[in-house]
Scaffold this active site. Sequence first.
Site, PDB file in Angstrom:
ATOM      1  N   LYS A  19      46.694  40.672  29.734  1.00 40.04           N
ATOM      2  CA  LYS A  19      46.649  42.005  30.370  1.00 40.04           C
ATOM      3  C   LYS A  19      48.051  42.548  30.616  1.00 40.04           C
ATOM      4  O   LYS A  19      48.358  43.698  30.313  1.00 40.04           O
ATOM      5  CB  LYS A  19      45.910  41.953  31.733  1.00 40.04           C
ATOM      6  CG  LYS A  19      44.475  41.516  31.668  1.00 40.04           C
ATOM      7  CD  LYS A  19      43.820  41.546  33.029  1.00 40.04           C
ATOM      8  CE  LYS A  19      44.413  40.607  34.062  1.00 40.04           C
ATOM      9  NZ  LYS A  19      44.278  39.168  33.728  1.00 40.04           N
ATOM     10  N   ARG A  94      38.663  44.652  40.202  1.00 41.95           N
ATOM     11  CA  ARG A  94      38.327  43.243  39.990  1.00 41.95           C
ATOM     12  C   ARG A  94      36.993  42.867  40.592  1.00 41.95           C
ATOM     13  O   ARG A  94      36.576  41.721  40.479  1.00 41.95           O
ATOM     14  CB  ARG A  94      39.398  42.396  40.683  1.00 41.95           C
ATOM     15  CG  ARG A  94      40.303  41.701  39.705  1.00 41.95           C
ATOM     16  CD  ARG A  94      41.407  41.090  40.522  1.00 41.95           C
ATOM     17  NE  ARG A  94      41.920  39.920  39.919  1.00 41.95           N
ATOM     18  CZ  ARG A  94      43.071  39.897  39.236  1.00 41.95           C
ATOM     19  NH1 ARG A  94      43.768  40.984  39.044  1.00 41.95           N
ATOM     20  NH2 ARG A  94      43.503  38.783  38.747  1.00 41.95           N
ATOM     21  N   ARG A 132      53.505  29.976  30.564  1.00 43.08           N
ATOM     22  CA  ARG A 132      54.109  31.274  30.876  1.00 43.08           C
ATOM     23  C   ARG A 132      55.378  31.137  31.718  1.00 43.08           C
ATOM     24  O   ARG A 132      55.463  30.342  32.633  1.00 43.08           O
ATOM     25  CB  ARG A 132      53.116  32.134  31.653  1.00 43.08           C
ATOM     26  CG  ARG A 132      53.746  33.422  32.175  1.00 43.08           C
ATOM     27  CD  ARG A 132      52.756  34.396  32.723  1.00 43.08           C
ATOM     28  NE  ARG A 132      51.767  33.803  33.579  1.00 43.08           N
ATOM     29  CZ  ARG A 132      50.594  34.371  33.851  1.00 43.08           C
ATOM     30  NH1 ARG A 132      50.296  35.546  33.352  1.00 43.08           N
ATOM     31  NH2 ARG A 132      49.729  33.778  34.635  1.00 43.08           N
ATOM     32  N   ARG A 166      55.466  31.543  37.841  1.00 43.11           N
ATOM     33  CA  ARG A 166      54.584  31.981  38.923  1.00 43.11           C
ATOM     34  C   ARG A 166      54.020  30.759  39.635  1.00 43.11           C
ATOM     35  O   ARG A 166      53.570  29.818  38.988  1.00 43.11           O
ATOM     36  CB  ARG A 166      53.450  32.831  38.351  1.00 43.11           C
ATOM     37  CG  ARG A 166      53.809  34.295  38.364  1.00 43.11           C
ATOM     38  CD  ARG A 166      52.812  35.149  37.650  1.00 43.11           C
ATOM     39  NE  ARG A 166      51.439  34.962  38.071  1.00 43.11           N
ATOM     40  CZ  ARG A 166      50.439  35.668  37.568  1.00 43.11           C
ATOM     41  NH1 ARG A 166      50.674  36.612  36.664  1.00 43.11           N
ATOM     42  NH2 ARG A 166      49.203  35.449  37.965  1.00 43.11           N
ATOM     43  N   ARG A 177      41.112  30.880  39.819  1.00 38.41           N
ATOM     44  CA  ARG A 177      41.225  32.276  39.360  1.00 38.41           C
ATOM     45  C   ARG A 177      40.157  32.580  38.323  1.00 38.41           C
ATOM     46  O   ARG A 177      39.549  33.646  38.321  1.00 38.41           O
ATOM     47  CB  ARG A 177      42.640  32.536  38.801  1.00 38.41           C
ATOM     48  CG  ARG A 177      43.671  32.714  39.920  1.00 38.41           C
ATOM     49  CD  ARG A 177      45.077  32.374  39.497  1.00 38.41           C
ATOM     50  NE  ARG A 177      45.560  33.124  38.367  1.00 38.41           N
ATOM     51  CZ  ARG A 177      46.622  32.766  37.626  1.00 38.41           C
ATOM     52  NH1 ARG A 177      47.296  31.656  37.936  1.00 38.41           N
ATOM     53  NH2 ARG A 177      47.007  33.498  36.633  1.00 38.41           N
TER      54      ARG A 177
HETATM   55  P1  AP5 Z   1      49.849  37.654  30.405  1.00 40.46           P
HETATM   56  O1  AP5 Z   1      50.060  38.933  29.688  1.00 40.46           O
HETATM   57  O2  AP5 Z   1      50.799  37.293  31.491  1.00 40.46           O
HETATM   58  O3  AP5 Z   1      48.310  37.520  30.888  1.00 40.46           O
HETATM   59  P2  AP5 Z   1      47.529  38.221  32.095  1.00 40.46           P
HETATM   60  O4  AP5 Z   1      46.168  38.562  31.586  1.00 40.46           O
HETATM   61  O5  AP5 Z   1      48.344  39.290  32.695  1.00 40.46           O
HETATM   62  O6  AP5 Z   1      47.377  36.967  33.056  1.00 40.46           O
HETATM   63  P3  AP5 Z   1      47.565  36.865  34.637  1.00 40.46           P
HETATM   64  O7  AP5 Z   1      47.635  35.394  34.918  1.00 40.46           O
HETATM   65  O8  AP5 Z   1      48.677  37.728  35.118  1.00 40.46           O
HETATM   66  O9  AP5 Z   1      46.206  37.413  35.135  1.00 40.46           O
HETATM   67  P4  AP5 Z   1      45.617  37.268  36.560  1.00 40.46           P
HETATM   68  O10 AP5 Z   1      44.530  38.252  36.531  1.00 40.46           O
HETATM   69  O11 AP5 Z   1      45.229  35.875  36.903  1.00 40.46           O
HETATM   70  O12 AP5 Z   1      46.841  37.564  37.532  1.00 40.46           O
HETATM   71  P5  AP5 Z   1      47.305  38.861  38.320  1.00 40.46           P
HETATM   72  O13 AP5 Z   1      48.767  38.869  38.359  1.00 40.46           O
HETATM   73  O14 AP5 Z   1      46.588  40.048  37.842  1.00 40.46           O
HETATM   74  O15 AP5 Z   1      49.850  36.484  29.292  1.00 40.46           O
HETATM   75  C1  AP5 Z   1      49.724  35.133  29.684  1.00 40.46           C
HETATM   76  C2  AP5 Z   1      50.644  34.262  28.816  1.00 40.46           C
HETATM   77  O16 AP5 Z   1      50.168  34.293  27.474  1.00 40.46           O
HETATM   78  C3  AP5 Z   1      52.114  34.778  28.746  1.00 40.46           C
HETATM   79  O17 AP5 Z   1      52.970  33.673  28.739  1.00 40.46           O
HETATM   80  C4  AP5 Z   1      52.191  35.562  27.434  1.00 40.46           C
HETATM   81  O18 AP5 Z   1      53.479  35.503  26.854  1.00 40.46           O
HETATM   82  C5  AP5 Z   1      51.158  34.821  26.571  1.00 40.46           C
HETATM   83  N1  AP5 Z   1      50.466  35.716  25.647  1.00 40.46           N
HETATM   84  C6  AP5 Z   1      50.013  36.981  25.898  1.00 40.46           C
HETATM   85  N2  AP5 Z   1      49.392  37.479  24.814  1.00 40.46           N
HETATM   86  C7  AP5 Z   1      49.422  36.494  23.870  1.00 40.46           C
HETATM   87  C8  AP5 Z   1      48.929  36.407  22.520  1.00 40.46           C
HETATM   88  N3  AP5 Z   1      48.258  37.412  21.949  1.00 40.46           N
HETATM   89  N4  AP5 Z   1      49.129  35.258  21.851  1.00 40.46           N
HETATM   90  C9  AP5 Z   1      49.802  34.200  22.437  1.00 40.46           C
HETATM   91  N5  AP5 Z   1      50.304  34.235  23.701  1.00 40.46           N
HETATM   92  C10 AP5 Z   1      50.104  35.376  24.409  1.00 40.46           C
HETATM   93  O19 AP5 Z   1      46.766  38.537  39.776  1.00 40.46           O
HETATM   94  C11 AP5 Z   1      47.321  37.487  40.541  1.00 40.46           C
HETATM   95  C12 AP5 Z   1      46.630  37.379  41.893  1.00 40.46           C
HETATM   96  O20 AP5 Z   1      46.842  38.601  42.633  1.00 40.46           O
HETATM   97  C13 AP5 Z   1      45.119  37.218  41.823  1.00 40.46           C
HETATM   98  O21 AP5 Z   1      44.756  35.842  41.658  1.00 40.46           O
HETATM   99  C14 AP5 Z   1      44.703  37.777  43.184  1.00 40.46           C
HETATM  100  O22 AP5 Z   1      44.921  36.845  44.214  1.00 40.46           O
HETATM  101  C15 AP5 Z   1      45.672  38.933  43.385  1.00 40.46           C
HETATM  102  N6  AP5 Z   1      45.131  40.229  42.879  1.00 40.46           N
HETATM  103  C16 AP5 Z   1      45.611  40.963  41.831  1.00 40.46           C
HETATM  104  N7  AP5 Z   1      44.881  42.071  41.645  1.00 40.46           N
HETATM  105  C17 AP5 Z   1      43.914  42.043  42.590  1.00 40.46           C
HETATM  106  C18 AP5 Z   1      42.827  42.901  42.902  1.00 40.46           C
HETATM  107  N8  AP5 Z   1      42.571  44.024  42.182  1.00 40.46           N
HETATM  108  N9  AP5 Z   1      42.037  42.586  43.941  1.00 40.46           N
HETATM  109  C19 AP5 Z   1      42.262  41.473  44.684  1.00 40.46           C
HETATM  110  N10 AP5 Z   1      43.260  40.609  44.443  1.00 40.46           N
HETATM  111  C20 AP5 Z   1      44.076  40.881  43.398  1.00 40.46           C
HETATM  112 MG    MG Z   2      49.274  39.576  34.537  1.00 30.54          MG
END
Ligand code: AP5
Ligand code: MG
Length: 227
Positions: A19, A94, A132, A166, A177
């Site tokens: 994402k 979410r 990552r 992270r 998660r």
């Molecule tokens: P990356 O692009 O970083 O993936 P991502 O989908 O963004 O993964 P996240 O771990 O950030 O998602 P998340 O939903 O758990 O965390 P968030 O920060 O939103 O890619 C991942 C890895 O793969 C990277 O190393 C990249 O280089 C690699 N990659 C990417 N594409 C690739 C490809 N095509 N091929 C190979 N490699 C690839 O949320 C964190 C926390 O915040 C949550 O757990 C929650 O506590 C809180 N939070 C956030 N939003 C909310 C909400 N709306 N409501 C409540 N709590 C929330």
């Molecule tokens: Mg992310």
Amino acid sequence: MEHKLPLAVIIMGPPGSGKGTQSSRLSASMNIPKISTGDILRQVSLGDGPKSEYIRSVIATGGLVSDNILADLIVSRLSDLDCKDGFILDGYPRNIQQATFLGELLLDRNYKLLVIEVIVPDDTLIKRVKGRYLCKNCGTIYNKYFAKPQKDGICDKCGSSEFTYRSDDNELVIKERLKEYNTQTIPVLDYYRQRNLLVSVNGEKTSDEVHEDILRQIARALVNDCN
Ligand code: AP5
Ligand code: MG
């Protein structure tokens, strides 16, 4: 990409699906801001006081931060001037409450809404999250298995040589998660599917290919809209 209507694009997918990677690329291609609730919450969690402490503890255990905090954050960010021609949401909504809240918020605004689901199987997700790392200066996302900088140890985007991880990227928290995603967020995909707003892309392809697929889906949705 040219577009007339202000566009609201939601990128959805489990942790590690890409994402953040894809919303940054889309933001650059479409010249509209990326709003990552995870990034904003991580920033707030660095502060002092009970709110920061609460957010820190929820992120550390892989749960969801309260809908009220998210509602304030989204209302404030979407009212910024740079969102008037459109925006990309990464990590919001979410759960169903957040989806209905966003629906009400956008009701009076003339945005074309499109939701992109990035599909990646669980075993790949875990490997991606474990590999990552991020540029400490500009936050560009890398991966020790799949996406290293062009010059080893130097950020492609800003040239910094400092990187970070992270704290929630460990196997235990990733599993939590994923559990949250399956129980709280999968119903949001159904919510948008029923409203004919959801398209899916195969997130196992290379980052370039996924980006191209997303651009194609957006172009198709905009053409369909004109017909
Ligand atoms: P990356 O692009 O970083 O993936 P991502 O989908 O963004 O993964 P996240 O771990 O950030 O998602 P998340 O939903 O758990 O965390 P968030 O920060 O939103 O890619 C991942 C890895 O793969 C990277 O190393 C990249 O280089 C690699 N990659 C990417 N594409 C690739 C490809 N095509 N091929 C190979 N490699 C690839 O949320 C964190 C926390 O915040 C949550 O757990 C929650 O506590 C809180 N939070 C956030 N939003 C909310 C909400 N709306 N409501 C409540 N709590 C929330
Ligand atoms: Mg992310």
